[in-house]
Scaffold this motif. Structure first.
Motif, PDB file in Angstrom:
ATOM      1  N   VAL A   2      -3.797   9.167  15.002  1.00 42.21           N
ATOM      2  CA  VAL A   2      -3.209   9.011  13.671  1.00 42.21           C
ATOM      3  C   VAL A   2      -2.722   7.572  13.544  1.00 42.21           C
ATOM      4  O   VAL A   2      -1.916   7.107  14.342  1.00 42.21           O
ATOM      5  CB  VAL A   2      -2.038   9.994  13.449  1.00 42.21           C
ATOM      6  N   GLN A   3      -3.234   6.872  12.528  1.00 44.12           N
ATOM      7  CA  GLN A   3      -2.845   5.480  12.289  1.00 44.12           C
ATOM      8  C   GLN A   3      -1.817   5.355  11.169  1.00 44.12           C
ATOM      9  O   GLN A   3      -1.135   4.340  11.070  1.00 44.12           O
ATOM     10  CB  GLN A   3      -4.082   4.651  11.939  1.00 44.12           C
ATOM     11  N   GLY A   4      -1.748   6.366  10.318  1.00 39.12           N
ATOM     12  CA  GLY A   4      -0.806   6.332   9.206  1.00 39.12           C
ATOM     13  C   GLY A   4      -0.707   7.696   8.549  1.00 39.12           C
ATOM     14  O   GLY A   4      -1.533   8.578   8.794  1.00 39.12           O
ATOM     15  N   LYS A   5       0.318   7.850   7.737  1.00 39.87           N
ATOM     16  CA  LYS A   5       0.556   9.108   7.036  1.00 39.87           C
ATOM     17  C   LYS A   5       0.977   8.809   5.612  1.00 39.87           C
ATOM     18  O   LYS A   5       1.516   7.742   5.328  1.00 39.87           O
ATOM     19  CB  LYS A   5       1.653   9.918   7.723  1.00 39.87           C
ATOM     20  N   GLY A   6       0.730   9.773   4.742  1.00 37.75           N
ATOM     21  CA  GLY A   6       1.119   9.583   3.357  1.00 37.75           C
ATOM     22  C   GLY A   6       1.199  10.893   2.608  1.00 37.75           C
ATOM     23  O   GLY A   6       0.917  11.960   3.155  1.00 37.75           O
ATOM     24  N   THR A   7       1.555  10.771   1.349  1.00 36.32           N
ATOM     25  CA  THR A   7       1.653  11.915   0.456  1.00 36.32           C
ATOM     26  C   THR A   7       0.813  11.623  -0.778  1.00 36.32           C
ATOM     27  O   THR A   7       0.936  10.562  -1.393  1.00 36.32           O
ATOM     28  CB  THR A   7       3.114  12.158   0.040  1.00 36.32           C
ATOM     29  N   LEU A   8      -0.044  12.583  -1.136  1.00 34.31           N
ATOM     30  CA  LEU A   8      -0.850  12.472  -2.354  1.00 34.31           C
ATOM     31  C   LEU A   8       0.023  12.718  -3.568  1.00 34.31           C
ATOM     32  O   LEU A   8       0.783  13.680  -3.609  1.00 34.31           O
ATOM     33  CB  LEU A   8      -1.972  13.505  -2.341  1.00 34.31           C
ATOM     34  N   VAL A   9      -0.112  11.840  -4.555  1.00 35.32           N
ATOM     35  CA  VAL A   9       0.586  11.999  -5.831  1.00 35.32           C
ATOM     36  C   VAL A   9      -0.492  11.947  -6.907  1.00 35.32           C
ATOM     37  O   VAL A   9      -1.307  11.024  -6.936  1.00 35.32           O
ATOM     38  CB  VAL A   9       1.619  10.872  -6.044  1.00 35.32           C
TER      39      VAL A   9
ATOM     40  N   SER B  95       5.631  -0.476   7.858  1.00 34.12           N
ATOM     41  CA  SER B  95       4.613  -0.883   6.897  1.00 34.12           C
ATOM     42  C   SER B  95       4.396   0.198   5.842  1.00 34.12           C
ATOM     43  O   SER B  95       3.468   0.995   5.927  1.00 34.12           O
ATOM     44  CB  SER B  95       3.294  -1.169   7.635  1.00 34.12           C
ATOM     45  N   ALA B  96       5.266   0.218   4.844  1.00 32.55           N
ATOM     46  CA  ALA B  96       5.167   1.213   3.779  1.00 32.55           C
ATOM     47  C   ALA B  96       4.162   0.739   2.728  1.00 32.55           C
ATOM     48  O   ALA B  96       3.965  -0.457   2.528  1.00 32.55           O
ATOM     49  CB  ALA B  96       6.533   1.431   3.151  1.00 32.55           C
ATOM     50  N   TYR B  97       3.520   1.700   2.064  1.00 32.75           N
ATOM     51  CA  TYR B  97       2.577   1.366   1.007  1.00 32.75           C
ATOM     52  C   TYR B  97       2.597   2.443  -0.072  1.00 32.75           C
ATOM     53  O   TYR B  97       2.961   3.581   0.175  1.00 32.75           O
ATOM     54  CB  TYR B  97       1.149   1.231   1.560  1.00 32.75           C
ATOM     55  N   THR B  98       2.209   2.045  -1.261  1.00 33.16           N
ATOM     56  CA  THR B  98       1.915   2.959  -2.354  1.00 33.16           C
ATOM     57  C   THR B  98       0.688   2.372  -3.037  1.00 33.16           C
ATOM     58  O   THR B  98       0.724   1.220  -3.491  1.00 33.16           O
ATOM     59  CB  THR B  98       3.084   3.058  -3.351  1.00 33.16           C
ATOM     60  N   GLU B  99      -0.405   3.147  -3.068  1.00 31.97           N
ATOM     61  CA  GLU B  99      -1.658   2.646  -3.612  1.00 31.97           C
ATOM     62  C   GLU B  99      -2.324   3.679  -4.506  1.00 31.97           C
ATOM     63  O   GLU B  99      -2.344   4.866  -4.186  1.00 31.97           O
ATOM     64  CB  GLU B  99      -2.637   2.301  -2.480  1.00 31.97           C
ATOM     65  N   PHE B 100      -2.893   3.176  -5.602  1.00 27.10           N
ATOM     66  CA  PHE B 100      -3.697   3.998  -6.495  1.00 27.10           C
ATOM     67  C   PHE B 100      -5.154   3.666  -6.216  1.00 27.10           C
ATOM     68  O   PHE B 100      -5.556   2.501  -6.202  1.00 27.10           O
ATOM     69  CB  PHE B 100      -3.361   3.698  -7.961  1.00 27.10           C
ATOM     70  N   TYR B 101      -5.967   4.714  -5.986  1.00 26.22           N
ATOM     71  CA  TYR B 101      -7.386   4.558  -5.668  1.00 26.22           C
ATOM     72  C   TYR B 101      -8.201   4.900  -6.917  1.00 26.22           C
ATOM     73  O   TYR B 101      -8.426   6.071  -7.224  1.00 26.22           O
ATOM     74  CB  TYR B 101      -7.771   5.455  -4.490  1.00 26.22           C
ATOM     75  N   ALA B 102      -8.605   3.862  -7.653  1.00 31.29           N
ATOM     76  CA  ALA B 102      -9.311   4.046  -8.922  1.00 31.29           C
ATOM     77  C   ALA B 102     -10.760   4.465  -8.676  1.00 31.29           C
ATOM     78  O   ALA B 102     -11.363   4.128  -7.646  1.00 31.29           O
ATOM     79  CB  ALA B 102      -9.261   2.759  -9.737  1.00 31.29           C
ATOM     80  N   ALA B 103     -11.334   5.165  -9.642  1.00 30.30           N
ATOM     81  CA  ALA B 103     -12.707   5.656  -9.538  1.00 30.30           C
ATOM     82  C   ALA B 103     -13.725   4.524  -9.448  1.00 30.30           C
ATOM     83  O   ALA B 103     -14.823   4.708  -8.918  1.00 30.30           O
ATOM     84  CB  ALA B 103     -13.024   6.562 -10.726  1.00 30.30           C
TER      85      ALA B 103
END
Length: 151
Positions: free
Chosen positions: A137-144, A79-87
């Motif tokens: 740990v339920q998931g991991k990611g990298t901050l961009v 279950s891969a994801y890429t998400e932008f978290y807007a203000a």
């Protein structure tokens, strides 16, 4: 008798080897490599719930590091994801939108297809992010930084 067969040469070599082995053992003990007694601050498996919580980001840190940026990673092996978290509280993915909130030092996600809002403790180490729930740990990611995908 050859040069290598001189009496005492083996004794000197054995003595050096023993001293080297003793020195190595001492270094391992000092480094903690030979001990089962690891401190909770370096081993989250043995950390108390308060110490584990201390390792998690607080609301201010989540807002500063995650909000306004993108995280790319996985929530499970498939279950891969890429998400932008807007203000403004919106989440933007490649083909969907959702909402985020911060509650009790956790980042909460409200996806339309999910019957409930899911909240996670957030551990941030440099650019690495881990999503934690119930001390796992339920998931991991990298901050961009920013929104490089223009979501």
């Amino acid at each position: 008798m050859t040069h290598d067969d001189k009496p005492g040469k083996t004794m000197i070599g054995t003595g050096r080897a023993a001293a080297l082995a003793a020195g190595l053992a001492l270094l391992l003990v000092l480094a903690g490599c030979g001990s089962d007694d690891e401190s909770p601050s370096t081993n989250t498996e043995k950390a108390s719930p308060d110490e584990k919580k201390a390792a998690m980001a607080d609301a201010r840190t989540i807002r500063e590091r995650v909000i306004g940026n993108t995280v790319t990673g996985t929530m499970s092996p498939d279950s891969a994801y890429t998400e932008f978290y807007a203000a403004d509280g919106s989440i933007h993915g490649a083909s969907y939108e959702a909402r985020w909130t911060i509650e009790d030092d956790q980042l909460c996600f409200d996806y339309d297809e999910s019957p409930q809002i899911d909240c996670y403790g957030v551990k941030i180490d440099g650019e690495s992010v881990e999503w934690h729930r119930q001390d796992e740990v339920q998931g991991k990611g990298t901050l961009v930084e920013g929104n490089p995908n223009n979501f």
